[in-house]
Write a protein that holds these residues in place. Sequence first.
Motif, short mmCIF file in Angstrom:
data_model
loop_
_atom_site.label_atom_id
_atom_site.label_comp_id
_atom_site.label_asym_id
_atom_site.label_seq_id
_atom_site.Cartn_x
_atom_site.Cartn_y
_atom_site.Cartn_z
N ASN A 133 7.98 9.46 0.08
CA ASN A 133 8.28 8.02 -0.03
C ASN A 133 7.02 7.16 0.05
N THR A 134 5.86 7.74 -0.20
CA THR A 134 4.54 7.11 -0.19
C THR A 134 4.11 6.67 1.20
N ALA A 135 4.75 7.18 2.24
CA ALA A 135 4.34 6.86 3.62
C ALA A 135 3.94 8.11 4.38
N ASN A 136 3.96 9.26 3.71
CA ASN A 136 3.61 10.53 4.35
C ASN A 136 2.57 11.27 3.51
N VAL A 137 1.73 12.03 4.18
CA VAL A 137 0.73 12.84 3.48
C VAL A 137 1.33 14.22 3.22
N VAL A 138 1.63 14.52 1.97
CA VAL A 138 2.29 15.78 1.64
C VAL A 138 1.35 16.72 0.88
N PHE A 139 0.08 16.31 0.76
CA PHE A 139 -0.89 17.13 0.03
C PHE A 139 -2.21 17.13 0.81
N LYS A 140 -3.13 17.97 0.39
CA LYS A 140 -4.44 18.05 1.04
C LYS A 140 -5.40 17.10 0.33
N PRO A 141 -5.82 16.00 1.00
CA PRO A 141 -6.78 15.07 0.38
C PRO A 141 -8.13 15.75 0.16
N ALA B 99 -5.85 14.84 6.42
CA ALA B 99 -4.53 14.23 6.30
C ALA B 99 -4.32 13.17 7.37
N LYS B 100 -4.82 13.41 8.57
CA LYS B 100 -4.67 12.43 9.65
C LYS B 100 -5.48 11.17 9.37
N GLU C 108 -3.90 23.34 -8.09
CA GLU C 108 -5.01 23.45 -7.14
C GLU C 108 -4.56 23.90 -5.76
N ASN C 109 -3.28 24.22 -5.63
CA ASN C 109 -2.71 24.67 -4.35
C ASN C 109 -2.94 23.65 -3.22
N ARG C 110 -2.79 22.36 -3.53
CA ARG C 110 -3.06 21.31 -2.54
C ARG C 110 -1.79 20.64 -2.02
N ILE C 111 -0.64 21.01 -2.53
CA ILE C 111 0.60 20.46 -1.98
C ILE C 111 1.00 21.30 -0.77
N SER D 271 0.83 -1.21 0.00
CA SER D 271 0.00 0.00 0.00
C SER D 271 0.86 1.25 0.00
N HIS D 272 0.30 2.32 -0.53
CA HIS D 272 1.00 3.59 -0.63
C HIS D 272 0.03 4.73 -0.35
N ILE D 273 0.54 5.79 0.24
CA ILE D 273 -0.19 7.05 0.28
C ILE D 273 0.11 7.79 -1.03
N LEU D 274 -0.92 8.28 -1.67
CA LEU D 274 -0.75 9.02 -2.92
C LEU D 274 0.32 10.10 -2.73
N THR D 275 1.30 10.11 -3.62
CA THR D 275 2.41 11.05 -3.50
C THR D 275 2.63 11.75 -4.84
N PRO D 276 2.56 13.07 -4.87
CA PRO D 276 2.72 13.82 -6.12
C PRO D 276 4.19 14.00 -6.49
#
Length: 445
Positions: free
Chosen positions: A361-369, A374-375, A349-352, A331-336
């Motif tokens: 590294n696909t294990a951190n939330v670096v954008f606004k879902p 994010a939590k 969209e100013n979401r990063i 599994s991965h967290i979506l990463t731009p």
Amino acid sequence: MYIKLIQPKMKKRPMDTDLKTHMAPPLGLLTIANLLRGDHKVALENENIERIQYDRPDIVGISVTVDVLPRAIEIAHEFRKQGAIVVAGGIHITTAPETIPKNAFDVLCIGAAEGTWPDIIRDYQKGTLKSVYRCARPLQGSEIVPPAYDFIGNEKYLYTNVIHTSRGCPYRCDFCYNSGANQPFVNREISDVIREIQKIGRKHIMFIDDNFIGNRRWTYEFLNALKPMNIKWNAAASINVAEDEKLLDLMKESGCQGLFIGFESIHPSSIEDVHKVQNRMISYEKAVREIHRRGIMINASFVFGLDGDTKDTFIQTLDWIVKMKIETVTSHILTPYPGTALYKKLLTENRIVLHDLSLYNTANVVFKPKNMTAKELSDGYLWLYKNVYSLKNIIKRLPEAKAQRSAYLMFNLFYRKWGRFSDFLCKAITYRRIGWIGEKLSRYL
């Protein structure tokens, strides 16, 4: 000339142990080593498993993925202080060269090593070195140089029986590094791959292409050449492999044990949004049934945080995984990733919200879902891993085919569930020996 090749240290994800960093050698750097070692002194250091020695090479080549870019810049700085020329290459440099800070490296290497490194060496020796080298054209399969497998310390890795049959991917999914430019898809010459398998001399091979079936005509021809070799193998393929029952039959006949498949999301709207067109060609349930019917295991990849996902996606995905008896899950967290279509979209969209690339590294939330916090995304990602590999769900997902069970249990228990204990054993008796034992057990039990 003395050339040093370096793989910077990656940051492990919460579920990873050192088994991850010792899984397999860096084939890209081994390719460069094979390309250059006939005429030059070449050394290779993988910071994931050994310390970097800051001696005095003439040229330092660093392989860069997005998450190791900050560390790569630090390493380059140390070597440049000693007068070395530092060349940065790898998938991030190729995909997003415009994102590299000015003066971080002396040279950027964009594209295939076979089409760049000979020119870099020639110009260095002539005193005409440029700051950017690009592979001028797509490589032909016969031009691809095999990795220098004999160049590494085999005791350091779980598996050295890893082979590329191709470069790149024919698809362009929005979130994938391969959606960037400078990465054409090409298959190697079949005779070269067969010769490489024979040289490795192992009865289990991991084909680590982006998409093993990127050219089906080639794949059919290759599998027919593979059948007489009596080996077992694993590979990564797009889900539309299940459309082609003859191909699945041939895969099984030639020794396929398992396929890594990017399902990405159980929500059609999420798949639609990132243009993963190959996943709309066949229902997931039918694909799983066709693959399982032939005794082939599935390592299913999921990406969480796509715009169609909600906080309920995690339990829905877990239920589907257990119901379908998916053998293993990645599994991965979506990463731009910079350079991808997703990055451009989220930036517009100013979401990063986080720009520290070491977190990519696909294990951190670096954008606004879009449809959760994010939590909720981070917690759900960790919850899914924990529950997929709970003892209860490992038992529930036990394959129907008895021949698959030893390999299934080894991965689920000794790589994921009890990975720290397995890593302790590897450190005690070497990673290579544990990998060899696992290979034998999965092949014969």
